[in-house]
Write a protein that holds these residues in place. Structure first.
Motif, short mmCIF file in Angstrom:
data_model
loop_
_atom_site.label_atom_id
_atom_site.label_comp_id
_atom_site.label_asym_id
_atom_site.label_seq_id
_atom_site.Cartn_x
_atom_site.Cartn_y
_atom_site.Cartn_z
N TYR B 323 0.82 -1.22 0.00
CA TYR B 323 0.00 0.00 0.00
C TYR B 323 0.85 1.26 0.00
CZ TYR B 323 -4.21 -2.75 0.89
OH TYR B 323 -5.25 -3.62 0.78
N GLN B 324 2.16 1.07 0.12
CA GLN B 324 3.07 2.20 0.09
C GLN B 324 4.44 1.65 -0.32
OE1 GLN B 324 3.54 3.86 4.04
NE2 GLN B 324 3.86 1.86 4.99
N PRO B 325 5.38 2.51 -0.71
CA PRO B 325 6.71 2.01 -1.07
C PRO B 325 7.36 1.29 0.11
CG PRO B 325 6.45 4.27 -1.85
CD PRO B 325 5.26 3.96 -0.96
N LEU B 326 8.30 0.42 -0.17
CA LEU B 326 9.02 -0.28 0.89
C LEU B 326 10.18 0.59 1.34
CD1 LEU B 326 9.00 -3.04 2.43
CD2 LEU B 326 10.83 -3.75 0.87
N ILE B 428 -0.90 6.56 0.10
CA ILE B 428 0.27 6.93 -0.73
C ILE B 428 0.08 6.25 -2.08
CG2 ILE B 428 2.77 6.82 -0.97
CD1 ILE B 428 3.07 6.83 2.00
N SER B 429 0.15 7.03 -3.15
CA SER B 429 -0.05 6.47 -4.48
C SER B 429 1.28 5.97 -5.05
CB SER B 429 -0.65 7.52 -5.42
OG SER B 429 -0.59 7.04 -6.75
N ASN B 430 1.45 4.64 -5.00
CA ASN B 430 2.67 4.05 -5.57
C ASN B 430 2.84 4.45 -7.02
OD1 ASN B 430 3.28 2.73 -3.22
ND2 ASN B 430 2.49 0.73 -3.88
N ARG B 431 1.72 4.47 -7.74
CA ARG B 431 1.79 4.74 -9.17
C ARG B 431 2.31 6.14 -9.44
NH1 ARG B 431 -3.64 3.75 -10.97
NH2 ARG B 431 -3.43 1.58 -10.31
#
Lengths: 507, 507
Positions: B323-326, B428-431
């Motif tokens: 759901y969010q960057p690592l 948070i928009s990963n894209r």
């Protein structure tokens, strides 16, 4: 963001025709990576190019290597300055992806794709993905009409009034030189027939390949307009024209892949673009043709009819007998010769029957007269020599090369293939004959091909010549001949297929 | 049929890499047409080339123009004689057509296709049609195993005994530098882990892109064997290797098309080729990841499991929180720095949890011990510094470049993006973050990327920095920053997704 670069011209003839090579620093400054696109401009001239990036071996910062195609379009010379900027993402790539993923595209979406095909914004990979996805996913009637109209509207359009007729064969029968008879028949009867044809895709000869043996088929649009106004018709190659210009770009990809994914839009957009109102669709039907049964042909015809209607065209159609080649000749020069001979003296039964039959379908439909009466008119045009006279008039207007059948040059090497046992010709394999003609070199070698001496139902005696193979390459001839087994099946008793020569579909 | 030709070398670097241009007479003698293939040979060296035909402007009869790639392979110079013959039709083209038409291919058929891909016999159009048809038609389990084994068997294979482990993430979460922690954890615990990774396809950084910042990843097969024997592991780029060599050729076509059609075979063939026995598959799951739900992840895992089993591999897998960057860093250099810092001092919670969790799944499965106990072992390897020590050993064996996190060079230009209103980070928009990082220049610009300062659930006050964008191009940086709106959603009350960090699938 735009930077100025000095051009370097090493003489690159690349497959990606519009390639530029940038120094890595400049590429970073522009924010482009390999395979991105940039727009080069010089004054008012602009071209979109594919980027390659180099680390100081080919170019320095401030320099740009450009391929020959770019040189030509921008009209620049070594050391000239050009402006370079990054191009945004193409919306058409999204639409291609939508089609790949099984979506249905509307007119605007197809228009974007077709426009980018014609402007060479889409590369071969993108074009191939589009073609394969169209092939696998298919298109419903409205979608086909959308694509067809997009193909029409991206290009130029002609207009010659109301009585404009056209004809198209979906192919699949070798030796089909019918168009070369239909155009002069119809134009001699007062109809307008601005006929554009394509070159062969999967066959040994397309109509344009055949015609090119006798006269010039690569004409500019203005020239075509003049010829049609003067003679009532023309017989040209559609490829170099700006009429539905996407068509041949698509075919260029389809040909090596042997895929035929936009059959109906490809055909109907060409017809619409020349202003055709009435179109006869010929659907060759037989065990080795594209279409195997009259039922299948009827379904295909129905699609043509419905898509055409949405595009404002009135379409008639027939299933035609494709159990053997049409006439005797297969290959550009051999076919041109046979067509010419029949215009001068109608003598090949199936060819004459098909040409007058298809013509009569148009006449009957437009004039609201019975088919039989319409056929008499077509036959009369042919037998009276009026069609031949019209043919010569059109051919001369198109810069006739050879109009004497005896002077048409066929392959320098030839070999007869004889029958081993006596009996009756019970089967002819179109596919084998096509293979033989193609191995012999057709359509690129115009003199290459096959001449069939015996047809279905003919009685043959051991040693009779069944066919003669022609080629301008001795090695190709040998290979073609050795691929010819199975072309004919000879039986002890005659056995003929029951299908009719011309099965007209109800409107 | 074979003819001798004198080579002419104008310095052609064509996209169709192996292009030759023949005079039309010679082409006819050989019986080849444009786009046909010929085989050129000089002594024992042979190469298949695409034919173009010329009418006396570039070559005369007896001469052949060859592109630079052909010069290299045949090792010839201007004026040398080569033998030229026509190549027969490729059987693999038939199999590609079968797939396009919806057929199911067996092992032998895939082997032919893969072999012809690797030998460059298939051109880009053919390869694209294959890829698109695989994408649209899909593959059942047995078919995927067939293709996978064909990909393995066309290339070289490594073998390091029984305790060979591997890991793969199917991607879709930005900033996933887990591999750089898992390899040293597992090798420090005595397992063998010959890890090959790919470069980014659709992401701002692939594992090989990250690793390359710190050490050399482009190693020859023999070097890899030595390093693995000595250290127990490696972290290399799989692309230039002859292990499943078709994979990167396919990716080269897929990348510009943004298609991912042979996902499972591509992954599993690489694992099998290095001799892996136990593989953990990481399936990042989230609203903007490739996989949207745990249910979907479970289905994908089941395919991996079953295909792997048919290939003789034992596969475990988990859905992981995407759901969010690592961690905080996205982009090759930024990520390398974060991975290195965590090896030295494990401090980024989600990164450490994921790396030890995936390691523990392998350990638990191989040793038949509970997951919790296995996780303690993995955590201990990391916290004790043994994993870091192992990392340095492997990195040095691979020609370490920078192993000090402070010395890793990130983008020369950077810009902070601040929050406009106070509240909680609820989305948070990963894209969007991926887009920003890519516009900034990642992965080609290694220093480009994004550093996230706030993560899900964090409380923020107006003016706090949410993220910093890095680039080596000022223009790209501006464009990236202006594309960053929507990366974070700030709410008045905290709202966290319920999905777990690591959802292990039952075997």
């Amino acid at each position: 963001m735009e930077i100025k670069e000095k051009v370097k011209i090493p003489g690159l003839d690349t497959s990606v025709k519009t390639l530029v090579i940038l120094d890595r620093k400049d590429a970073n400054a522009l924010g482009v990576n390999p395979l991105d696109r940039v727009v080069l401009s010089k004054g008012r001239k602009k071209i979109t190019c594919v980027v390659d990036v180099d680390d100081g071996t080919l170019v320095d910062s401030g320099e740009i290597v450009i391929s020959n195609e770019v040189v030509k379009v921008l009209n620049v010379k070594e050391g000239d300055a050009v402006d370079v900027s990054r191009r945004g993402e193409l919306i058409s790539k999204k639409y291609i992806r939508k089609k790949i993923d099984g979506g249905v595209l509307n007119y605007k979406e197809y228009y974007e794709i077709v426009k980018d095909i014609v402007q060479r914004n889409l590369n071969d990979l993108e074009l191939t993905s589009f073609i394969i996805s169209m092939y696998i996913r298919g298109m419903a009637i409205q979608e086909s009409a959308n694509l067809s109209m997009a193909m029409v509207n991206v290009g130029d359009k002609l207009s010659f009034g109301k009585r404009v007729v056209d004809k198209h064969s979906i192919g699949g029968i070798p030796g089909d030189k019918t168009t070369i008879l239909v155009v002069p028949i119809m134009t001699s009867l007062g109809y307008t027939m601005p006929k554009t044809s394509s070159r062969a895709i999967t066959d040994p000869a397309g109509t344009a390949d055949r015609e090119e043996v006798m006269f010039n088929v690569d004409l500019k649009l203005n020239k075509i307009k003049k010829i049609v106004k003067k003679t009532g018709g023309c017989m040209t190659w559609g490829g170099s024209l700006t009429l539905s210009p996407a068509d041949d770009l698509i075919i260029n990809i389809e040909r090596p892949l042997r895929i035929d994914s936009v059959l109906l839009p490809s055909i109907l957009s060409k017809k619409k673009a020349v202003g055709s109102k009435y179109v006869v669709i010929d659907i060759p039907t037989g065990p080795e043709a594209k279409v195997k049964s009259i039922r299948e042909a009827a379904e295909l015809y129905s699609k043509f009819k419905r898509i055409g209607w949405k595009m404002g065209m009135d379409i008639v159609g027939a299933s035609t007998f494709a159990y053997q080649p049409l006439g005797h000749a297969i290959g550009p020069a051999l076919e041109a010769r046979e067509a010419l001979e029949n215009l001068m003296n109608p003598s090949t039964p199936d060819l004459v029957a098909k040409a007058t039959g298809l013509s009569a379908m148009l006449i009957s439909h437009i004039e609201h007269i019975p088919f039989k009466k319409a056929r008499e008119r077509a036959m009369d045009a042919l037998i009276s020599g009026r069609a031949y006279k019209k043919f010569v008039e059109i051919a001369r207007a198109q810069g006739a090369k050879v109009l004497d059948p005896k002077k048409i040059a066929v392959g320098a090497h030839k070999k007869d293939i004889a029958v081993r046992a006596s009996g009756y010709v019970n089967y002819i394999s179109n596919r084998t004959i096509v293979t033989v003609a193609k191995i012999a070199g057709a359509p690129f070698d115009k003199g290459a091909g096959v001449y069939i001496h015996k047809k279905l139902g003919d009685r043959v005696s051991r040693g009779d010549t069944l066919m003669t193979v022609y080629s301008n390459s001795a090695s190709r001839l040998d290979e073609a001949v050795s691929s010819s087994s199975g072309a004919f099946k000879i039986g002890r008793k005659p056995k003929l297929p029951k299908d009719v020569l011309l099965k007209r579909f109800a409107r």
